[in-house]
Design an enzyme around this catalytic site. Structure first.
Site, short mmCIF file in Angstrom:
data_model
loop_
_atom_site.label_atom_id
_atom_site.label_comp_id
_atom_site.label_asym_id
_atom_site.label_seq_id
_atom_site.Cartn_x
_atom_site.Cartn_y
_atom_site.Cartn_z
N LYS A 75 0.92 -1.20 0.13
CA LYS A 75 -0.27 -0.12 -0.04
C LYS A 75 0.90 1.32 0.05
O LYS A 75 2.01 1.18 0.76
CB LYS A 75 -0.80 -0.01 1.37
CG LYS A 75 -1.90 1.15 1.43
CD LYS A 75 -3.13 0.75 0.88
CE LYS A 75 -4.10 1.95 0.48
NZ LYS A 75 -3.73 2.67 -0.74
N LYS A 99 4.93 2.32 8.36
CA LYS A 99 3.93 3.07 8.70
C LYS A 99 2.97 2.15 9.18
O LYS A 99 1.86 2.33 9.88
CB LYS A 99 3.60 4.13 7.59
CG LYS A 99 2.88 5.27 8.13
CD LYS A 99 2.59 6.13 6.80
CE LYS A 99 3.77 6.87 6.34
NZ LYS A 99 3.44 7.84 5.43
N LYS A 111 5.22 2.03 -2.97
CA LYS A 111 5.36 3.30 -3.60
C LYS A 111 5.59 3.38 -4.88
O LYS A 111 6.14 2.69 -5.56
CB LYS A 111 6.29 4.13 -2.70
CG LYS A 111 6.07 5.67 -2.74
CD LYS A 111 5.04 6.11 -1.50
CE LYS A 111 5.05 7.59 -1.22
NZ LYS A 111 4.29 7.69 -0.10
N SER A 352 -7.18 5.31 4.12
CA SER A 352 -7.09 4.38 2.98
C SER A 352 -7.42 3.01 3.23
O SER A 352 -8.27 2.46 2.35
CB SER A 352 -5.71 4.40 2.49
OG SER A 352 -5.53 5.63 1.49
N1 GLU Z 1 0.80 8.93 0.47
C1 GLU Z 1 0.36 8.94 1.68
C2 GLU Z 1 1.37 8.59 2.45
O1 GLU Z 1 2.59 8.67 2.38
C3 GLU Z 1 -0.98 7.85 1.83
C4 GLU Z 1 -0.65 6.36 1.11
C5 GLU Z 1 -1.94 5.80 1.15
O2 GLU Z 1 -3.00 6.12 1.59
O3 GLU Z 1 -1.81 4.48 0.75
O4 GLU Z 1 0.92 7.84 3.73
#
Ligand code: GLU
Length: 418
Positions: A75, A99, A111, A352
């Protein structure tokens, strides 16, 4: 060769892996323990040829990296930025792995990125580029496989185009393929400001523990995260004394009227060009004597050269990796408390997850349900990081790493990989 993990050197990572592994499994060679998190599982790259509005063709390098999927589908967002590189995407995919584990959602980390300056392409070129990204990577992503989302310079609209392209290729509706979508395509209520609300919840938990009621705040970055956070903290009674965007910022020691500013600013404006305001540069903003400094823009904003000038008592990292490794070491030995990115900005990926749950169950939640659930996840993560920092006698960043890495390694162990 060691990879550069930004805030978190390979040395710290290996030390953390080693300590955690010794706790969950005795024996094993140290080299095996660290290898599991040292490299991404899958790296996909493409050079996307794009037909420009004037008929010419330009090539845009693009990436999708699935760092670790031990805890669930990978994710993480897709960013559009001129500095995107494979190395940067890899580092950010690693951060996503940790995270997701810190907030304990059943996802791994990934990513994506395209090396493009989004301000130099037209809206229709941006749409074609977004669709091309999906055409190049659709085989490797999926609602049970790898789920992208917005990141720097990508938004709801882009997620809408990407979802549409993916569903066209697959010939069926699969809204769980992406999160951060428009509500009309299965987006979640509350997702647009979830990162900011998550950060505000974490900050307030910290302040509550320290018995601090009201703080003076400076925020670097007035994009989606910074502007929503300014509004939320202002609503909660905190005083926002300075805000800035890429061009520069404004300061008012009496407190900026955020609601007034929010109404006037359209995101493409220039804060420093606003009327009747005192201007401040981004550099000056970081060095203000405030209670809380919030870097909410991009990487490496607090570094070796300016770290000695930081006067804030608390740094809430809303951007990913805004403090360099060197600066972090200096801050560790100072009185500044750093609330790390992998905890502070995890509200986005948490909602999300809620969006994905709604998509696969076809049952949609109210804004109140989303926000209450977000609060429960963020408060739990904060308490667990705090507890880890006490038990392991370390700062909040190291504690968040210990907690996240421990969870990833436990999943690896259950899979028989350790
Ligand atoms: N781009 C955001 C982050 O760095 C959200 C990632 C997501 O929702 O998958 O946490």
């Amino acid at each position: 060769m060691d990879i550069d993990l930004g805030n978190n050197s390979m040395e710290t990572l290996c030390k953390t892996c080693s300590i955690q592994l010794d706790k969950i499994k005795n024996g094993g060679r140290f080299i095996d323990k660290k290898e599991i998190l040292k490299t991404p599982r899958k790296t996909f790259t493409a050079n996307i040829p794009l037909k420009m509005d004037d008929g010419s063709v330009e090539i845009f390098p693009a990436f999708r990296i699935q760092y670790n999927d031990a805890r669930g589908p990978t994710k993480g967002g897709i960013r559009f930025h001129q500095n995107v590189s494979q190395e940067e995407v890899k580092k950010l995919a690693f951060l996503m792995t940790i995270k997701s584990a810190v907030v304990d959602i059943p996802f791994g980390g990934g990513k994506g990125g395209v090396k493009v300056n989004p301000s130099k392409i037209s809206e229709s070129e941006k749409e074609r580029l977004s669709r091309e990204y999906i055409r190049h990577f659709h085989r490797f992503i999926g609602p049970e496989q790898d789920i992208p989302a917005p990141d720097v310079n990508t938004n709801e609209k882009i997620m809408g185009w990407m979802t549409d392209e993916y569903e066209k290729i697959k010939g069926r509706k699969l809204p769980g393929i992406l999160t951060g979508k428009p509500l009309s395509l299965g987006g979640s209520k509350g997702r647009s400001y979830a990162t900011s609300l998550g950060g505000a919840i974490i900050l307030e938990e910290y302040l509550k523990e320290e018995s601090i009621d009201r703080v003076e705040v400076a925020i670097q970055g007035f994009g989606n995260v910074g502007s929503n956070l300014a509004k939320i903290l202002h609503d909660k009674g905190h005083k926002i004394v300075a805000v800035s965007d890429a061009e520069g910022g404004i300061i008012d020691n009496e407190g900026i009227d955020i609601m007034d500013l929010y109404g006037k600013y359209d995101g493409d404006g220039d804060l420093s060009k606003m009327k009747d305001v005192e201007e401040i540069s981004n550099k000056e903003l970081l060095e203000l004597d405030v209670d809380v400094l919030i870097p909410a823009a991009i990487e490496n904003q607090i570094h070796e050269e300016n770290v000695d000038k930081i006067k804030a008592n608390i740094i809430l990292e809303m951007a990913n990796s805004p403090v360099t490794t060197e600066a972090d070491k200096v801050l560790e030995n100072s009185n500044t408390v750093v609330i790390p990115d992998i905890l502070a900005n995890a509200g986005g990926v948490t909602v999300s997850y809620f969006e994905w749950l709604q998509n696969i169950s076809h049952e949609y939640w109210t804004e109140e349900q989303v926000n209450n659930k977000l609060k429960a996840y963020m408060v739990r993560a904060f308490k667990q990081v705090r507890e880890t920092s006490e038990n392991d006698e370390c700062g909040l960043r190291e504690a968040a790493y210990i907690l996240g890495i421990r969870r990833v390694l436990e999943a690896e162990k259950s899979r028989g990989n350790l």
